[in-house]
Motif scaffolding. Structure first.
Motif, PDB file in Angstrom:
ATOM      1  N   MET A  11       0.883  -1.162   0.000  1.00  0.00           N
ATOM      2  CA  MET A  11       0.000   0.000   0.000  1.00  0.00           C
ATOM      3  C   MET A  11       0.917   1.206   0.000  1.00  0.00           C
ATOM      4  N   MET A  12       1.359   1.625  -1.197  1.00  0.00           N
ATOM      5  CA  MET A  12       2.316   2.712  -1.324  1.00  0.00           C
ATOM      6  C   MET A  12       1.584   4.022  -1.540  1.00  0.00           C
ATOM      7  N   ALA A  13       2.302   5.104  -1.431  1.00  0.00           N
ATOM      8  CA  ALA A  13       1.730   6.407  -1.770  1.00  0.00           C
ATOM      9  C   ALA A  13       1.309   6.378  -3.221  1.00  0.00           C
ATOM     10  N   ALA A  14       0.147   6.949  -3.501  1.00  0.00           N
ATOM     11  CA  ALA A  14      -0.452   6.783  -4.824  1.00  0.00           C
ATOM     12  C   ALA A  14       0.457   7.230  -5.944  1.00  0.00           C
ATOM     13  N   ALA A  15       1.097   8.324  -5.790  1.00  0.00           N
ATOM     14  CA  ALA A  15       1.916   8.857  -6.875  1.00  0.00           C
ATOM     15  C   ALA A  15       3.080   7.952  -7.209  1.00  0.00           C
ATOM     16  N   LEU A  16       3.527   7.138  -6.237  1.00  0.00           N
ATOM     17  CA  LEU A  16       4.632   6.234  -6.476  1.00  0.00           C
ATOM     18  C   LEU A  16       4.157   4.905  -7.008  1.00  0.00           C
ATOM     19  N   SER A  17       2.931   4.522  -6.691  1.00  0.00           N
ATOM     20  CA  SER A  17       2.448   3.192  -7.003  1.00  0.00           C
ATOM     21  C   SER A  17       2.006   3.029  -8.443  1.00  0.00           C
ATOM     22  N   GLU A  61      -6.574   7.443   9.054  1.00  0.00           N
ATOM     23  CA  GLU A  61      -5.932   8.336   8.098  1.00  0.00           C
ATOM     24  C   GLU A  61      -6.753   8.506   6.823  1.00  0.00           C
ATOM     25  N   LYS A  62      -8.001   8.077   6.855  1.00  0.00           N
ATOM     26  CA  LYS A  62      -8.833   8.100   5.662  1.00  0.00           C
ATOM     27  C   LYS A  62      -8.958   9.499   5.072  1.00  0.00           C
ATOM     28  N   GLU A  63      -9.237  10.483   5.918  1.00  0.00           N
ATOM     29  CA  GLU A  63      -9.451  11.847   5.426  1.00  0.00           C
ATOM     30  C   GLU A  63      -8.215  12.361   4.686  1.00  0.00           C
ATOM     31  N   LEU A  64      -7.046  12.129   5.268  1.00  0.00           N
ATOM     32  CA  LEU A  64      -5.806  12.569   4.637  1.00  0.00           C
ATOM     33  C   LEU A  64      -5.581  11.859   3.304  1.00  0.00           C
ATOM     34  N   ARG A  65      -5.763  10.530   3.293  1.00  0.00           N
ATOM     35  CA  ARG A  65      -5.537   9.766   2.059  1.00  0.00           C
ATOM     36  C   ARG A  65      -6.519  10.187   0.963  1.00  0.00           C
ATOM     37  N   MET A  66      -7.768  10.431   1.334  1.00  0.00           N
ATOM     38  CA  MET A  66      -8.754  10.839   0.337  1.00  0.00           C
ATOM     39  C   MET A  66      -8.369  12.177  -0.296  1.00  0.00           C
ATOM     40  N   GLU A  67      -7.833  13.081   0.507  1.00  0.00           N
ATOM     41  CA  GLU A  67      -7.373  14.367  -0.025  1.00  0.00           C
ATOM     42  C   GLU A  67      -6.209  14.169  -0.987  1.00  0.00           C
ATOM     43  N   GLN A  68      -5.250  13.304  -0.603  1.00  0.00           N
ATOM     44  CA  GLN A  68      -4.093  13.044  -1.451  1.00  0.00           C
ATOM     45  C   GLN A  68      -4.512  12.394  -2.770  1.00  0.00           C
ATOM     46  N   ILE A  69      -5.427  11.442  -2.674  1.00  0.00           N
ATOM     47  CA  ILE A  69      -5.872  10.722  -3.872  1.00  0.00           C
ATOM     48  C   ILE A  69      -6.675  11.637  -4.792  1.00  0.00           C
ATOM     49  N   ALA A  70      -7.520  12.481  -4.211  1.00  0.00           N
ATOM     50  CA  ALA A  70      -8.282  13.423  -5.030  1.00  0.00           C
ATOM     51  C   ALA A  70      -7.348  14.356  -5.782  1.00  0.00           C
ATOM     52  N   GLU A  71      -6.304  14.811  -5.100  1.00  0.00           N
ATOM     53  CA  GLU A  71      -5.318  15.680  -5.749  1.00  0.00           C
ATOM     54  C   GLU A  71      -4.616  14.945  -6.885  1.00  0.00           C
ATOM     55  N   PHE A  72      -4.238  13.698  -6.632  1.00  0.00           N
ATOM     56  CA  PHE A  72      -3.572  12.909  -7.678  1.00  0.00           C
ATOM     57  C   PHE A  72      -4.503  12.682  -8.867  1.00  0.00           C
ATOM     58  N   ASN A  73      -5.737  12.257  -8.582  1.00  0.00           N
ATOM     59  CA  ASN A  73      -6.687  11.959  -9.655  1.00  0.00           C
ATOM     60  C   ASN A  73      -6.958  13.180 -10.536  1.00  0.00           C
ATOM     61  N   ASN A  74      -6.915  14.362  -9.930  1.00  0.00           N
ATOM     62  CA  ASN A  74      -7.226  15.588 -10.673  1.00  0.00           C
ATOM     63  C   ASN A  74      -6.010  16.221 -11.342  1.00  0.00           C
ATOM     64  N   THR A  75      -4.820  15.678 -11.083  1.00  0.00           N
ATOM     65  CA  THR A  75      -3.607  16.256 -11.672  1.00  0.00           C
ATOM     66  C   THR A  75      -2.842  15.194 -12.461  1.00  0.00           C
ATOM     67  N   ILE A  76      -1.914  14.530 -11.814  1.00  0.00           N
ATOM     68  CA  ILE A  76      -1.085  13.524 -12.494  1.00  0.00           C
ATOM     69  C   ILE A  76      -1.939  12.410 -13.074  1.00  0.00           C
ATOM     70  N   GLY A  77      -2.908  11.936 -12.295  1.00  0.00           N
ATOM     71  CA  GLY A  77      -3.771  10.862 -12.767  1.00  0.00           C
ATOM     72  C   GLY A  77      -4.556  11.249 -14.001  1.00  0.00           C
ATOM     73  N   LYS A  78      -5.085  12.474 -13.994  1.00  0.00           N
ATOM     74  CA  LYS A  78      -5.855  12.967 -15.136  1.00  0.00           C
ATOM     75  C   LYS A  78      -4.975  13.060 -16.375  1.00  0.00           C
ATOM     76  N   GLU A  79      -3.742  13.490 -16.168  1.00  0.00           N
ATOM     77  CA  GLU A  79      -2.804  13.623 -17.280  1.00  0.00           C
ATOM     78  C   GLU A  79      -2.427  12.266 -17.873  1.00  0.00           C
ATOM     79  N   LYS A  80      -2.268  11.276 -17.004  1.00  0.00           N
ATOM     80  CA  LYS A  80      -1.818   9.961 -17.449  1.00  0.00           C
ATOM     81  C   LYS A  80      -2.961   8.971 -17.681  1.00  0.00           C
ATOM     82  N   GLY A  81      -4.193   9.396 -17.427  1.00  0.00           N
ATOM     83  CA  GLY A  81      -5.332   8.515 -17.625  1.00  0.00           C
ATOM     84  C   GLY A  81      -5.452   7.451 -16.557  1.00  0.00           C
ATOM     85  N   ILE A  82      -5.151   7.816 -15.312  1.00  0.00           N
ATOM     86  CA  ILE A  82      -5.187   6.873 -14.185  1.00  0.00           C
ATOM     87  C   ILE A  82      -6.094   7.421 -13.091  1.00  0.00           C
TER      88      ILE A  82
END
Length: 240
Positions: A11-17, A61-82
């Motif tokens: 269960m790694m940090a999303a941006a690394l996984s 840590e759910k609240e923190l992880r959800m914030e991190q994942i939302a940020e990823f999904n809307n930035t790097i994830g959106k760019e890479k289609g993930i």
């Protein structure tokens, strides 16, 4: 690439996984043939969207992880289609993940529990991270912090540490003054040194030790693991 019915054990940090998981997940449809057979291009779905399912039992840590994942999904994830789809489970976590794994319905990533880690490795439920393309440089970031039978099994890396716990040190000032110790310890070597002094001078009535009595997980870290040589626990195998 690995088969998607085998599951990564970290269960790694999303941006690394996500860079390791490009072969798995569910892909959204990107175009639809019209009546004449020509594909209607959809600009908003020009890139295939890959969904990475991540499960955890860390509700605190759910609240923190959800914030991190939302940020990823809307930035790097959106760019890479993930897109990362994150789910937190409660008290029945171990049963939930075992049933899912046995039914070939486990997620792509999840937080493993030390009590079933080796069982999952032996059952082939995990894909070794060290077998994935690009893993050598990725794992170099964790050099020196991976433990055998906790992260490494059969010379292959299956899981990684992904967060830290900070500890506040509280001392018994009366015992320190009585034994001529002026300052709180700043290193673990000093902790051992001071504990030895207090114990040797204590005459069997006073001891130098560290124990966080109000934290439930301390029981595992300070009591159960040292006894693991006899009863088995993370890192210990009674047969070997």
């Amino acid at each position: 690439m690995m088969k998607c019915k085998k599951w990564i054990s970290a269960m790694m940090a999303a941006a690394l996984s996500v860079s390791l998981l490009s072969g798995c997940g569910s892909k959204a449809k990107t175009n639809t043939p019209d009546a004449s057979g020509a594909a209607q291009a959809d600009a908003s779905a020009a890139a295939q969207n890959e969904v990475i399912r991540v499960w955890s039992d860390n509700a605190h840590e759910k609240e923190l992880r959800m914030e991190q994942i939302a940020e990823f999904n809307n930035t790097i994830g959106k760019e890479k289609g993930i897109t990362i789809e994150y789910t937190v489970y409660g008290a029945n976590w171990e049963d939930t993940i075992k049933v899912a794994a046995q039914a070939d319905e486990a997620p792509d990533l999840f937080r493993p529990n030390g009590t079933f880690l080796k069982e999952f490795v032996d059952s082939g439920f995990f894909v070794p991270i060290s077998d994935l393309p690009g893993s050598e440089d990725f794992l170099a970031r964790y050099d020196g912090v991976l433990a055998v039978n906790q992260h490494i099994f059969n010379d292959k890396v299956y899981t990684l540490p992904y967060n830290l716990t900070t500890t506040k040190f509280i001392i018994n000032r009366d015992l320190f003054d009585k034994n001529g110790i002026k300052d709180a310890p700043k290193t673990w070597n000093e902790v051992r040194e001071y504990a030895k002094i207090i114990t040797e001078n204590g005459g069997g009535e006073e001891f130098g030790y560290v124990l966080g009595l109000k934290s439930n997980w301390i029981a595992t870290s300070y009591i159960i693991r040292p006894a693991g040589q006899n009863v088995g626990h993370i890192g210990f195998d009674n047969d070997t």
